[in-house]
Design a protein around this motif. Structure first.
Motif, short mmCIF file in Angstrom:
data_model
loop_
_atom_site.label_atom_id
_atom_site.label_comp_id
_atom_site.label_asym_id
_atom_site.label_seq_id
_atom_site.Cartn_x
_atom_site.Cartn_y
_atom_site.Cartn_z
N MET A 1 0.71 -1.06 -0.15
CA MET A 1 0.01 -0.02 -0.05
C MET A 1 0.83 1.29 -0.03
O MET A 1 1.66 1.36 0.73
CB MET A 1 -0.96 -0.02 1.39
N ASN B 1 -3.18 7.75 2.31
CA ASN B 1 -2.75 7.33 0.88
C ASN B 1 -2.15 8.52 0.29
O ASN B 1 -2.89 9.63 0.52
CB ASN B 1 -3.81 6.65 0.21
N GLY C 1 0.82 -1.43 -4.37
CA GLY C 1 0.42 -0.10 -3.55
C GLY C 1 -0.08 0.77 -4.42
O GLY C 1 0.47 1.94 -4.56
N CYS C 2 -1.19 0.55 -5.05
CA CYS C 2 -1.71 1.26 -5.95
C CYS C 2 -2.73 2.60 -5.31
O CYS C 2 -2.97 3.56 -5.99
CB CYS C 2 -2.81 0.63 -7.15
N SER C 3 -2.81 2.33 -4.10
CA SER C 3 -3.39 3.36 -3.47
C SER C 3 -4.97 3.71 -4.17
O SER C 3 -5.63 2.96 -4.46
CB SER C 3 -2.78 4.91 -3.41
N ASP D 1 -3.68 -3.25 -3.57
CA ASP D 1 -3.43 -2.59 -2.20
C ASP D 1 -4.07 -3.10 -1.09
O ASP D 1 -4.86 -4.03 -1.24
CB ASP D 1 -4.21 -1.19 -2.38
N CYS E 1 6.76 0.04 -7.34
CA CYS E 1 6.31 0.05 -5.98
C CYS E 1 7.19 1.26 -5.29
O CYS E 1 7.93 1.29 -4.71
CB CYS E 1 7.00 -1.30 -5.14
N VAL F 1 6.46 3.14 -0.92
CA VAL F 1 5.75 2.10 0.11
C VAL F 1 7.00 1.59 1.02
O VAL F 1 6.97 1.56 2.26
CB VAL F 1 5.38 0.99 -0.72
#
Length: 293
Positions: free
Chosen positions: A1, A91, A129-131, A162, A236, A239
Motif C-alpha cells: 500500500m 494514502n 501499492g496502487c492507493s 493495495d 512500488c 511504500v
C-alpha cells in the motif's frame, strides 16, 4: 500500500481513562500485529497517533475499548487488517507523480517491449501499492497510447493492488475531483476522462478503455501472492520507505522472482535499494533492472 504514517490529525488522542485509552499491553500487541502484517514499525512516539486514529474504528464497530479491538484482531485478523491499515496510514498519490518514470516508459521501454512481443507475447506491469488508482490509470494512459501509436495487438495488462479497502474502492470507482487532475495534460484529460454531470458534477471519470487495461485487486505485500508473473515492470513507489531493512530485503527478492530477466523495478524518489539486494542494478533515477545471469 502506498501509504505513510502521518503525525497530524490527532483528534481523539487525549481520550479518557479506561477502555478508551490505549494501554501498554494493547499498544504492544498492535505494534507487533502491524509490523507482522503490514511491515510498518510503530514506535512509542506513535502511540497517541494510533490511539486517536483507532478511536474511529472502535466507534464504527461499536466496541467499548481497545481491549475489545485487540480481541477482534486476535480472533479474526484478516477481517479487520485492511481497515486497520487504512486507519493508521494516509494514502499519498497523484497522477504522473515522478514523471521521469513515465518518460522512460514512453520513450524507451514500451516501444521495445511491444516490438519484442508482437508475435504473441504478453506485457504485464504491476502497480504494487496502487492507493486510490492514480498510478495504475496513469500507466494505463501511456500504455494505451503506445498500443494505439504502434497498432500493436499485444496482450497488455496492468495489475493494481493495495491493502486498504477504502483505497481500492476509490480506485475501482475511477472518479476523481477535477482539482486532482493537475498532473495530466489537457490532451490526456480530453482523451482519457469523461466529465461528470448531475450528481457527478465537478468530477472526472476514467475512460472505459483504461478500465479494460487495469485489474484492481486486494493484496498484502507481506502475505502470499497468488499471481505467478512474470512482470515486465513493477512499480512500488513510496511504500518500502516505511519498512525496516529485513522486510525490504525480503520484498525485493520476491519482486526479483516475479520479474522477467531484465525486468524493471521502480521505487519512490526517497527510496533506495543500496546495500539491500544483489538481484538488481541501478539504471536510472530510482529505476532498477533485474540482473541477467
Amino acid at each position: 500500500m502506498a501509504a505513510r504514517i502521518v503525525d497530524h490529525d490527532t483528534r481523539g488522542a487525549a481520550a479518557g481513562a479506561g477502555g478508551w485509552s490505549l494501554g501498554d499491553s494493547d499498544f504492544a500487541f498492535l505494534s507487533d500485529f502491524v509490523y507482522r502484517h503490514c511491515g510498518i514499525v510503530l514506535g512509542e512516539h506513535k502511540r497517541q497517533l494510533v490511539q486517536g486514529r483507532l478511536l474511529r474504528r472502535l466507534r464504527a464497530l461499536d466496541l467499548e475499548g481497545f481491549d475489545d479491538y485487540v480481541e477482534l484482531l486476535r480472533t479474526d485478523p484478516e477481517s479487520e487488517l485492511g481497515e486497520l491499515a487504512s486507519a493508521i496510514s494516509t494514502n499519498v498519490t497523484s497522477f504522473f507523480r515522478e514523471m521521469h518514470h513515465y518518460d522512460l516508459l514512453v520513450e524507451q521501454l514500451l516501444p521495445r517491449w511491444l516490438e519484442e512481443k508482437k508475435n504473441g507475447g504478453r506485457l504485464r506491469i504491476w502497480s504494487a501499492g496502487c492507493s486510490t488508482g492514480e498510478e495504475p490509470y496513469a500507466l494505463a494512459m501511456v500504455l494505451a497510447e503506445a498500443l494505439e501509436r504502434t497498432g500493436s495487438k499485444v496482450d497488455a495488462r496492468i495489475l493494481a493492488t493495495d491493502l486498504s479497502p477504502q483505497a481500492l474502492a476509490a480506485a475501482r470507482a475511477g472518479t476523481y475531483p477535477l482539482e486532482r487532475m493537475g498532473g495530466i495534460t489537457e490532451a490526456r484529460r480530453s482523451r482519457w476522462f469523461l466529465r461528470g454531470e448531475g450528481a457527478y458534477e465537478g468530477l472526472a471519470c476514467v475512460h472505459p478503455r483504461l478500465r479494460e487495461l487495469v485489474s484492481i485487486q486486494p493484496l498484502n505485500l507481506l502475505h502470499e501472492w497468488p499471481m505467478r508473473g512474470p512482470f515486465d515492470a513493477i512499480f512500488c513507489r513510496n511504500v518500502v520507505i516505511y519498512f525496516d531493512k529485513p522486510t525490504k530485503q525480503r520484498l525485493f527478492e520476491r519482486y526479483a522472482g516475479l520479474l522477467e530477466q531484465g525486468g524493471y523495478l521502480f521505487l519512490g524518489h526517497s527510496e533506495s535499494m543500496y546495500g539491500l539486494s544483489d538481484s538488481f542494478e541501478l539504471v536510472g533515477r530510482t529505476v532498477y533492472r533485474k540482473c541477467v545471469p
